[in-house]
Design an enzyme around this catalytic site. Structure first.
Site, mmCIF file in Angstrom:
data_model
loop_
_atom_site.group_PDB
_atom_site.id
_atom_site.type_symbol
_atom_site.label_atom_id
_atom_site.label_comp_id
_atom_site.label_asym_id
_atom_site.label_seq_id
_atom_site.Cartn_x
_atom_site.Cartn_y
_atom_site.Cartn_z
ATOM 1 N NE ARG A 81 -2.792 -1.555 3.301
ATOM 2 C CZ ARG A 81 -3.344 -2.331 3.836
ATOM 3 N NH1 ARG A 81 -4.594 -2.456 3.693
ATOM 4 N NH2 ARG A 81 -2.825 -3.168 5.006
ATOM 5 C CE LYS A 188 4.062 -19.690 11.931
ATOM 6 N NZ LYS A 188 4.671 -18.552 12.512
ATOM 7 C CE LYS A 222 14.484 -22.929 11.513
ATOM 8 N NZ LYS A 222 15.477 -21.783 11.471
ATOM 9 C CD GLU A 256 11.450 -18.195 19.336
ATOM 10 O OE1 GLU A 256 12.003 -17.560 18.336
ATOM 11 O OE2 GLU A 256 10.246 -18.294 19.533
ATOM 12 C CG ASP A 275 4.403 -17.589 16.531
ATOM 13 O OD1 ASP A 275 4.308 -17.135 15.731
ATOM 14 O OD2 ASP A 275 5.381 -17.544 17.368
ATOM 15 C CG HIS A 280 7.838 -23.586 13.377
ATOM 16 N ND1 HIS A 280 7.438 -23.260 11.880
ATOM 17 C CD2 HIS A 280 7.815 -22.269 13.689
ATOM 18 C CE1 HIS A 280 7.312 -21.910 11.674
ATOM 19 N NE2 HIS A 280 7.524 -21.390 12.715
ATOM 20 C CE LYS A 366 7.612 -15.588 20.145
ATOM 21 N NZ LYS A 366 8.716 -16.065 19.118
ATOM 22 C CE LYS A 371 16.634 -19.474 17.458
ATOM 23 N NZ LYS A 371 15.390 -19.071 16.921
HETATM 24 C C1 BG6 Z 1 8.156 -17.832 13.561
HETATM 25 C C2 BG6 Z 1 7.331 -17.425 14.576
HETATM 26 O O1 BG6 Z 1 7.373 -18.603 12.630
HETATM 27 O O2 BG6 Z 1 9.362 -18.784 13.911
HETATM 28 C C3 BG6 Z 1 8.469 -16.918 15.639
HETATM 29 O O3 BG6 Z 1 6.355 -16.539 14.112
HETATM 30 C C4 BG6 Z 1 9.684 -17.544 15.926
HETATM 31 O O4 BG6 Z 1 7.777 -16.543 16.645
HETATM 32 C C5 BG6 Z 1 10.151 -17.997 14.867
HETATM 33 O O5 BG6 Z 1 10.485 -16.547 16.873
HETATM 34 C C6 BG6 Z 1 11.256 -19.019 15.209
HETATM 35 O O6 BG6 Z 1 12.081 -19.272 14.012
HETATM 36 P P1 BG6 Z 1 13.650 -19.807 13.960
HETATM 37 O O7 BG6 Z 1 13.762 -20.186 12.611
HETATM 38 O O8 BG6 Z 1 14.280 -18.391 14.481
HETATM 39 O O9 BG6 Z 1 13.820 -20.704 15.045
#
Ligand code: BG6
Length: 513
Positions: A81, A188, A222, A256, A275, A280, A366, A371
């Site tokens: 936009r 997604k 990945k 994370e 999410d 995932h 989160k 991580k």
């Molecule tokens: C995304 C989520 O799909 O994947 C995020 O919306 C998340 O919230 C992310 O942080 C994690 O992806 P990666 O590749 O950093 O593990």
């Protein structure tokens, strides 16, 4: 077989994934490569002023171009936009490539040439005029657009706009073509629950055949996630023990350190279940639990994944623990009374011959201590303790380290040197970093290339998405019952108790303790 000259970095094994017999377009790999490299292809990105385009899509396309996978004639049209000239759009993208590309544009020296084919169009997504302009623009850049050229549409807008854009693409005649192809990548979340995902599938299918729909889950792009299949099905030693006879349980952890950051607007309405779990985590579960497919193509692979999802036993309220990190409610854009969960630990059973009675513990959250994404296969204890009580009880394990330190660990026991029969657990490791000078490809590079090649193996099928939503449906109905946890901790204490009640504990093998 590769199209490109080797310029370092791990080559994308496109030759394996590139065939998509279900579309019947290509009979062999070189034909497909010629197609991709020689024919004009357009990529039209909706939501192009957003973060994903700048951080992931354009850097990945730049790398693909550098490595020779994309034709010089590939056109990229950004649509959003916001008003912007072609020039300022390119400048905005250049910064993203500098910051996020695996290949530095200052050394690649292809930016100038690559960016010549990038243009921008501003317009309202609900205005038919926008789509007439898109058609004009694509045809102006490529006079064969209507008959022969391929075009990949990429939806990277807020999901609420997907139905509108798809409807207009159909009504605007952008999907009609005589010989060329039209495909669509949809980011997604694909729906918010079972009903909305069904509605969206229906709306998509009014315009696109299922074969042309690429529902993206970047985890499948990945390298290490694809390697789950290699690990299992390219080796003979693991598969015989990959079942209920030897495996006690499986743990899949996606933790994370970051909080919601600037994405609170989206996250508040989504939460951890939509999410991370619906997509995932369930994807990692299906790849870990699936039977060997009869062939390596989209249909065979996705059929096997579906069977795993079909086998998942209905989830009850005692099967999971939800949490929210302390301080989440003070994040910018978050409701001070928010009940959105940011953590889940869940136990599922796959009721089939291979996995009967084997729990899969999944957890993600989160603002946790670290991580890491890893899949831990915990084997059963030895049936008889030959070496009396001095034996260390820890059973064997295999850990697939998805990120950040990609690789595998195999845990087993060895004798401590000395006159006594004392054992100790040891670890055999492989890490991708030991493959010197081989940078892992970015997930989006792989997925974009596959979509351009017409290979949907690493994308979710419509029925797969609906099944995933139906599995997590019961959790979405009960999301209010959540516990708090401290930032940078291991998660809520209740999650520890949850697994302890089964006589087990959370394990991580891929991270330094
Ligand atoms: C995304 C989520 O799909 O994947 C995020 O919306 C998340 O919230 C992310 O942080 C994690 O992806 P990666 O590749 O950093 O593990």
């Amino acid at each position: 077989m590769y199209v490109s000259k080797d310029r370092g970095g791990l080559r994308l094994p496109k030759l394996i994934f590139a065939l998509n017999k279900s579309e019947g377009e290509h009979t062999n790999i070189s034909e497909l490569q010629d197609d991709l490299v020689e024919k004009v292809t357009s990529i039209a990105i909706f939501g192009a002023s957003g973060d994903l385009t700048r951080r992931k899509l354009i850097p990945s396309l730049h790398t693909l171009r550098f490595e020779g996978y994309l034709s010089e004639q590939t056109r990229i049209l950004g649509i959003a936009r916001r008003k912007m000239s072609d020039e300022s759009f390119r400048e905005h993208l250049y910064k993203g490539v500098e910051d996020h590309s695996r290949i530095d544009p200052r050394t690649s020296k292809i930016w100038e040439e690559f960016s010549k084919n990038i243009s921008y169009l501003s317009g309202d997504y609900d205005d038919p005029e926008t789509y007439r302009n898109i058609a004009k623009k694509l045809a102006q850049d490529d006079p064969k657009f209507r008959e022969k050229s391929g075009c990949l549409f990429y939806l990277s807008t807020p999901p609420v706009l997907y139905p509108t854009i798809i409807k207009h693409l159909g009504q605007g005649g952008l999907v009609d073509t005589q010989e060329g192809w039209r495909r669509i990548i949809i980011e997604k979340p694909f729906g918010r629950d079972l009903n909305s995902s069904r509605d969206l599938n229906r709306q998509v299918h009014e315009v696109f055949d299922e074969d042309s729909v690429y529902r993206i889950d970047h985890y499948l792009g990945k390298e290490t996630v694809q390697n789950i299949l290699t690990f299992r099905f390219a080796n003979t030693i693991f598969e015989p023990v990959w079942n209920r006879n030897y495996i006690d349980h499986v743990q899949i952890t996606m933790s994370e350190r970051d909080g919601v950051g600037h994405r609170a607007g989206y996250y508040e309405g989504a939460g951890v279940v939509r999410d991370m779990l619906q997509n995932h985590l369930l994807q990692l579960l299906t790849l870990t639990a699936m039977e060997p497919p009869v062939a390596f193509n989209a249909t065979a692979l996705r059929n096997e994944k579906i069977k795993v999802l079909e086998g998942i036993r209905g989830i009850r309220s005692t099967d999971y623990v939800l949490g929210q990190y302390d301080g989440y409610r003070s994040e910018t854009g978050v409701d001070p009374e928010s009940r959105t969960p940011t953590y889940i630990a869940l136990r599922v059973f796959v009721d089939n011959w291979r996995w009967d009675g084997v729990p899969f513990y999944l957890r993600t959250g989160k603002r946790l201590a670290r991580k890491t994404t890893e899949i831990g296969i915990q084997f059963k204890r030895v049936p008889f303790h030959l070496f009396s009580e001095q034996i260390d009880p820890s059973p064997n394990h295999i850990s697939l380290c998805i990120q950040p330190d990609e690789g595998h660990h195999l845990g087993f026991k060895t004798k401590v040197p000395g006159s006594e029969m004392v054992t100790t657990p040891v670890d055999m490791e492989f890490h991708y970093r030991s493959l010197k000078d081989k940078a892992l490809p970015e997930a989006y590079e792989r997925l974009l290339l596959d979509a351009l090649s017409g290979d949907a193996s690493l994308f979710a099928r419509g029925d797969e998405i609906e099944l995933a939503w139906s599995i997590i449906g019961p959790i979405l109905e009960q999301e209010n019952q959540r516990h708090s946890y401290s930032q940078l901790s291991e998660g809520p204490r209740e999650a520890e108790k949850f697994i302890q009640m089964d006589g087990r504990r959370w394990e991580l093998a891929c991270v330094e303790h």
